[in-house]
Enzyme design. Structure first.
Site, PDB file in Angstrom:
ATOM      1  CD  GLU A 236      -0.674  -1.033  17.580  1.00 55.22           C
ATOM      2  OE1 GLU A 236      -0.285  -0.936  18.754  1.00 55.22           O
ATOM      3  OE2 GLU A 236      -1.843  -1.266  17.264  1.00 55.22           O
ATOM      4  CB  CYS A 270       7.521  -2.840  20.571  1.00 58.32           C
ATOM      5  SG  CYS A 270       6.216  -4.067  20.686  1.00 58.32           S
TER       6      CYS A 270
HETATM    7  P1  NAD Z   1      10.441   1.861  10.969  1.00 59.68           P
HETATM    8  O1  NAD Z   1       9.665   3.013  11.486  1.00 59.68           O
HETATM    9  O2  NAD Z   1      11.792   2.103  10.429  1.00 59.68           O
HETATM   10  O3  NAD Z   1       9.643   1.130   9.780  1.00 59.68           O
HETATM   11  C1  NAD Z   1       8.388   0.500   9.982  1.00 59.68           C
HETATM   12  C2  NAD Z   1       7.688   0.345   8.647  1.00 59.68           C
HETATM   13  O4  NAD Z   1       7.317   1.631   8.176  1.00 59.68           O
HETATM   14  C3  NAD Z   1       8.512  -0.266   7.530  1.00 59.68           C
HETATM   15  O5  NAD Z   1       7.669  -1.094   6.774  1.00 59.68           O
HETATM   16  C4  NAD Z   1       8.954   0.931   6.707  1.00 59.68           C
HETATM   17  O6  NAD Z   1       9.175   0.625   5.355  1.00 59.68           O
HETATM   18  C5  NAD Z   1       7.760   1.848   6.845  1.00 59.68           C
HETATM   19  N1  NAD Z   1       8.052   3.270   6.787  1.00 59.68           N
HETATM   20  C6  NAD Z   1       9.167   3.912   7.206  1.00 59.68           C
HETATM   21  N2  NAD Z   1       9.032   5.239   7.016  1.00 59.68           N
HETATM   22  C7  NAD Z   1       7.806   5.440   6.491  1.00 59.68           C
HETATM   23  C8  NAD Z   1       7.099   6.601   6.067  1.00 59.68           C
HETATM   24  N3  NAD Z   1       7.633   7.820   6.155  1.00 59.68           N
HETATM   25  N4  NAD Z   1       5.864   6.441   5.548  1.00 59.68           N
HETATM   26  C9  NAD Z   1       5.305   5.220   5.447  1.00 59.68           C
HETATM   27  N5  NAD Z   1       5.935   4.083   5.811  1.00 59.68           N
HETATM   28  C10 NAD Z   1       7.174   4.191   6.340  1.00 59.68           C
HETATM   29  O7  NAD Z   1      10.456   0.801  12.158  1.00 59.68           O
HETATM   30  P2  NAD Z   1      11.335  -0.527  12.222  1.00 59.68           P
HETATM   31  O8  NAD Z   1      12.741  -0.105  12.481  1.00 59.68           O
HETATM   32  O9  NAD Z   1      11.001  -1.417  11.100  1.00 59.68           O
HETATM   33  O10 NAD Z   1      10.755  -1.238  13.534  1.00 59.68           O
HETATM   34  C11 NAD Z   1      11.268  -1.041  14.801  1.00 59.68           C
HETATM   35  C12 NAD Z   1      10.401  -0.068  15.571  1.00 59.68           C
HETATM   36  O11 NAD Z   1       9.076  -0.576  15.613  1.00 59.68           O
HETATM   37  C13 NAD Z   1      10.825   0.095  17.008  1.00 59.68           C
HETATM   38  O12 NAD Z   1      10.711   1.437  17.379  1.00 59.68           O
HETATM   39  C14 NAD Z   1       9.822  -0.760  17.762  1.00 59.68           C
HETATM   40  O13 NAD Z   1       9.626  -0.396  19.104  1.00 59.68           O
HETATM   41  C15 NAD Z   1       8.600  -0.537  16.951  1.00 59.68           C
HETATM   42  N6  NAD Z   1       7.640  -1.603  17.175  1.00 59.68           N
HETATM   43  C16 NAD Z   1       6.491  -1.313  17.844  1.00 59.68           C
HETATM   44  C17 NAD Z   1       5.579  -2.322  18.121  1.00 59.68           C
HETATM   45  C18 NAD Z   1       4.310  -2.023  18.883  1.00 59.68           C
HETATM   46  O14 NAD Z   1       3.418  -2.844  18.877  1.00 59.68           O
HETATM   47  N7  NAD Z   1       4.180  -0.897  19.543  1.00 59.68           N
HETATM   48  C19 NAD Z   1       5.837  -3.635  17.703  1.00 59.68           C
HETATM   49  C20 NAD Z   1       7.029  -3.886  17.021  1.00 59.68           C
HETATM   50  C21 NAD Z   1       7.912  -2.862  16.750  1.00 59.68           C
END
Ligand code: NAD
Length: 480
Positions: A236, A270
Site C-alpha cells: 500500500e 496517502c
Molecule cells: P516509509 O516507507 O518511510 O516507512 C514505512 C514503514 O516501513 C516504517 O515502519 C519503516 O520502518 C518501514 N521500512 C522502511 N524501510 C524499510 C525496508 N527497507 N524494509 C522493511 N521495512 C522498512 O513510509 P512512511 O514515511 O512511514 O509513510 C509515508 C508513506 O506511506 C507515503 O508515501 C504515503 O503515501 C504512504 N502511505 C500509503 C498508504 C496506502 O494505503 N496506500 C497509507 C498511508 C501511507
C-alpha cells in the site's frame, strides 16, 4: 550494523520538536522467537470456527473501548493531531464490530462446492486456509488506524499477526499492547514490536505474508526481500491524487471538497488531493473560493483540541514539502495563500497553501508532496483533463467534480486509479470493507478492498465418489 548491537532509536515529539522518547528495536532473535510463538498458537486459532474468533475480537473491542483515553492521548502525541486522534480508536473498534457482523457471511460466499461437469463422480469442495503468520509494516501518518487496518481482517481470517509500526510514531504501542494483554486468546496470536527498517527486514524473514504501507522506494525493497523468500507482499504505497473540476461544476462544492481532501491531517494522507485541474473558464472563480475557504482553517496551536490541522509529524516531511514549494516558485508558480513551513513552539506548521501557474515540470505536480498544498492548473478540454490526471506514475485514487453525475462518471471511468470519488473527494474511507479495488501503477499491489480474502489461500478438495480409473484396463480418455 548487526542486530545484536542495535542502539535505542530517538523519537521526536511533533509539537515540541524535542526528542522525548527512545525506543529499543526488537532484535533478530526476539523477532524469531516471537514469530515462532505466534505460529504455534495460530494453528488452533486458524482451525477454530469463525464464531470463536468473533467472540475473542468482541472482547478486544471492549478492551479497546476501556482504554480509549490512553490510546487517544498516545496517538495525539505521536501525530500532533487533535480531532483525528479523538476518533482513531473508534475507527479501529468500528472495523472490528463491522467484521463481527458480516465475517460469517463472507466465509459462506467464498466457499464453493459441486460436481465436475465432465466427470460428475468427482465432487469438489473449497477450503479457505489462512496464511499462518502475517507481518504488518506500518507508516507514521495514521499509526493507530494503519497498523490495525489489515491486522483486523487477517485475524478474522485466522492468521496470527506481528505488527511493526513506524519508528516515527510508536507511542500508541504501549496502550495497544495493554488492550491485547487483557484478551488471553488474542495475545497468543497478535503482537506489536518496535523498530525501524532493519526490524522490518527481519520480520520479512519469519512470516508467510507481508502487508506493507509506506513509500514507493521502501515498498520496492520490501517486495524484493519478499520475492527472495517467495512470500507474497501486499503493498500500500504513495499517491499523487488528481481532482478534475469541469466547467459546470458547483464551485462552492468543489472548493469545500478540495480543501477537505487536500488539507485533512495536514495533507499527510496517502489519498490526499495533491493536484487540482480546473476548466480554464472557471479557474479564477474557483481559486478565489478555494483561497477564501483555505484562509478559514485554523492551526491546532497552542491548544491541540482546537483548530483543524496540526504540525508535520516528521521534520523530514516538512523539508520535502518546503522543497516542492521552492521548486515550484523557482519555475514560475505563484502562492495565492499559505506558504512554507514555520516553527511554533518547536513544531513545524504550514497553513493550507494554494499555488497557481503550475505545470508538470514541477516536483509539486509529479512527486508525492504529503503536505497541505493545493497546486491548481487550468485545462481546456475533457480529453486534456484526463491526460493530465493520468500523467503520473502513481494510481492510488482520484476525484471528479462535474456539472452532472453522468459527466463526472464518464471522466472517472477513464482515470487510472484504484478509487475515484465522484462529486466529492476523499471518499476512500467510505469504501473500506465494502468496495473492492486495486491500486494502479506504482501505488501498490494487492487490494485495499481485499478484506479477509486477501489473507487466505483457496484450497480445492477433489473427491472421487466412483471407481478410480485404471491406466491398464482402459485407455486414457480425454475429459475436456
Ligand atoms: P516509509 O516507507 O518511510 O516507512 C514505512 C514503514 O516501513 C516504517 O515502519 C519503516 O520502518 C518501514 N521500512 C522502511 N524501510 C524499510 C525496508 N527497507 N524494509 C522493511 N521495512 C522498512 O513510509 P512512511 O514515511 O512511514 O509513510 C509515508 C508513506 O506511506 C507515503 O508515501 C504515503 O503515501 C504512504 N502511505 C500509503 C498508504 C496506502 O494505503 N496506500 C497509507 C498511508 C501511507
Amino acid at each position: 550494523m548487526s542486530a545484536t548491537t542495535r542502539q535505542p532509536l530517538p523519537v521526536r515529539n511533533p509539537r515540541t520538536g524535542e526528542i522525548d522518547l527512545h525506543i529499543m528495536p526488537a532484535s533478530d532473535a526476539e523477532i524469531a522467537a516471537t514469530c515462532e510463538r505466534l505460529r504455534k498458537a495460530q494453528s488452533a486459532w486458524g482451525r477454530a470456527p469463525i464464531e470463536h474468533r468473533i467472540g475473542v475480537m468482541k472482547h478486544w473491542a471492549e478492551r479497546l473501548r476501556a482504554h480509549r483515553a490512553a490510546l487517544v492521548e498516545a496517538d495525539s502525541i505521536d501525530t500532533g493531531y487533535g480531532q483525528i486522534s479523538q476518533v482513531a480508536p473508534d475507527m479501529v473498534i468500528g472495523a472490528i464490530t463491522r467484521l463481527c457482523s458480516y465475517a460469517p457471511a463472507v466465509f459462506q460466499q467464498l466457499r464453493r462446492s459441486g460436481k465436475s461437469p465432465p466427470m460428475p463422480h468427482i465432487h469438489f469442495d473449497t477450503n479457505l486456509r489462512p496464511y499462518p503468520l502475517l507481518g504488518v509494516i506500518g507508516p507514521w501518518n495514521a499509526p493507530l488506524m494503519l497498523s490495525t487496518l489489515h491486522a483486523i481482517p487477517a485475524l478474522f481470517a485466522g492468521c496470527a499477526v506481528i505488527v511493526k509500526p513506524s519508528e516515527v510514531a510508536p507511542r500508541f504501542v504501549r496502550p495497544m499492547m495493554q488492550t491485547i494483554s487483557e484478551v488471553p486468546e488474542l495475545r497468543d496470536v497478535l503482537t506489536f514490536v518496535l523498530g525501524d527498517a532493519e526490524t522490518g527486514q527481519s520480520i520479512i524473514q519469519h512470516v508467510d505474508l507481508i502487508n506493507f504501507t509506506g513509500s514507493v522506494p521502501n515498498g520496492r525493497k520490501v517486495a524484493e526481500a519478499c520475492a527472495k523468500r517467495f512470500i507474497p507482499a501486499m503493498l500500500e504505497l504513495g499517491g499523487k491524487d488528481p481532482v478534475v473540476i469541469t466547467q459546470n461544476a458547483d464551485l462552492e462544492r468543489a472548493a469545500t471538497a478540495v480543501l477537505r481532501g487536500a488539507v485533512t491531517s495536514t495533507g499527510q494522507v496517502c489519498f490526499s488531493i495533491e493536484r487540482v485541474y480546473v476548466h480554464e473558464s472557471v479557474h479564477d472563480r474557483f481559486v478565489e473560493r478555494l483561497v477564501k475557504e483555505a484562509d478559514r482553517v485554523e492551526l491546532n496551536y497552542p491548544d491541540v483540541t482546537r483548530g483543524q490541522i496540526g504540525p508535520f509529524i516528521s521534520a523530514r516531511q516538512a523539508q520535502i514539502v518546503d522543497d516542492h514549494i521552492d521548486d515550484a516558485l523557482a519555475k514560475g508558480a505563484r502562492v495565492r495563500t499559505g506558504g512554507k513551513s514555520f516553527n511554533l513552539g518547536g513544531g513545524l506548521y504550514m497553513r493550507p497553501t494554494v499555488l497557481v501557474d503550475v505545470n508538470h515540470d514541477m516536483k509539486v505536480m509529479r512527486d508525492e508532496t504529503f503536505g497541505p498544498v493545493m497546486p491548481v492548473m487550468k485545462f481546456r478540454t475533457e480529453e486534456e483533463a484526463i491526460q493530465l490526471a493520468n500523467d503520473t506514475y502513481y494510481g492510488l485514487s482520484a476525484a471528479v467534480i462535474a456539472g452532472s453525475d453522468a459527466e463526472a462518471r464518464r471522466i472517472a471511468d477513464r482515470i487510472d486509479a484504484g478509487v475515484v470519488s465522484v462529486q466529492d473527494t476523499f471518499l476512500t474511507f467510505a469504501g473500506f470493507g465494502v468496495a473492492e479495488w486495486e491500486s494502479f501503477k506504482f501505488s501498490g499491489m494487492g487490494g485495499r478492498g481485499a478484506g479477509m480474502l486477501g489473507f487466505m489461500r483457496k484450497q480445492a478438495v477433489l473427491i472421487n465418489t466412483g471407481e478410480p480409473e485404471s491406466m491398464i484396463e482402459e485407455p486414457l480418455k480425454a475429459t475436456a
